[in-house]
Scaffold this motif. Sequence first.
Motif, PDB file in Angstrom:
ATOM      1  N   HIS A 261       0.806  -1.224   0.000  1.00  0.00           N
ATOM      2  CA  HIS A 261       0.000   0.000   0.000  1.00  0.00           C
ATOM      3  C   HIS A 261       0.838   1.273   0.000  1.00  0.00           C
ATOM      4  CE1 HIS A 261      -3.515  -2.448   0.281  1.00  0.00           C
ATOM      5  NE2 HIS A 261      -3.022  -3.072   1.344  1.00  0.00           N
ATOM      6  N   GLU A 262       2.033   1.234   0.594  1.00  0.00           N
ATOM      7  CA  GLU A 262       2.862   2.442   0.582  1.00  0.00           C
ATOM      8  C   GLU A 262       3.279   2.804  -0.838  1.00  0.00           C
ATOM      9  OE1 GLU A 262       6.141   2.462   3.308  1.00  0.00           O
ATOM     10  OE2 GLU A 262       4.882   1.832   4.980  1.00  0.00           O
ATOM     11  N   LYS A 263       3.680   1.806  -1.623  1.00  0.00           N
ATOM     12  CA  LYS A 263       4.046   2.087  -3.016  1.00  0.00           C
ATOM     13  C   LYS A 263       2.822   2.481  -3.825  1.00  0.00           C
ATOM     14  CE  LYS A 263       8.344  -0.409  -3.634  1.00  0.00           C
ATOM     15  NZ  LYS A 263       9.079  -1.392  -4.455  1.00  0.00           N
ATOM     16  N   ALA A 264       1.684   1.872  -3.520  1.00  0.00           N
ATOM     17  CA  ALA A 264       0.453   2.226  -4.227  1.00  0.00           C
ATOM     18  C   ALA A 264       0.112   3.692  -3.981  1.00  0.00           C
ATOM     19  CB  ALA A 264      -0.699   1.329  -3.778  1.00  0.00           C
ATOM     20  N   VAL A 265       0.208   4.123  -2.739  1.00  0.00           N
ATOM     21  CA  VAL A 265      -0.092   5.519  -2.401  1.00  0.00           C
ATOM     22  C   VAL A 265       0.904   6.452  -3.084  1.00  0.00           C
ATOM     23  CG1 VAL A 265      -0.112   7.197  -0.517  1.00  0.00           C
ATOM     24  CG2 VAL A 265      -1.270   5.006  -0.245  1.00  0.00           C
ATOM     25  N   HIS A 266       2.162   6.052  -3.084  1.00  0.00           N
ATOM     26  CA  HIS A 266       3.186   6.879  -3.737  1.00  0.00           C
ATOM     27  C   HIS A 266       2.832   7.102  -5.206  1.00  0.00           C
ATOM     28  CE1 HIS A 266       6.990   8.352  -5.266  1.00  0.00           C
ATOM     29  NE2 HIS A 266       6.966   7.362  -6.146  1.00  0.00           N
TER      30      HIS A 266
END
Length: 70
Positions: free
Chosen positions: A35-40
């Motif tokens: 999810h962190e990469k998705a948000v980025h």
Amino acid sequence: MSKQAAEHHTKAAEHHEHAARHHKEAAKHHEAGNHEKAVHHAHVAHGHHLQAIHHHEEATKFHLEHHGKK
């Protein structure tokens, strides 16, 4: 159409293409649970959308200056 307006239309299209790539990356990472990469990637895509809007507005300004308001 003025050369400046055409350049802004081209830049807007390029930003839309970049945004689409980042949205695809966001979806890929979201499905994988990262999810962190998705948000980025979603955030970067949003930035490209904002840049596209800016170039659209600039193209409109040059178009109105060249062809007048109707």
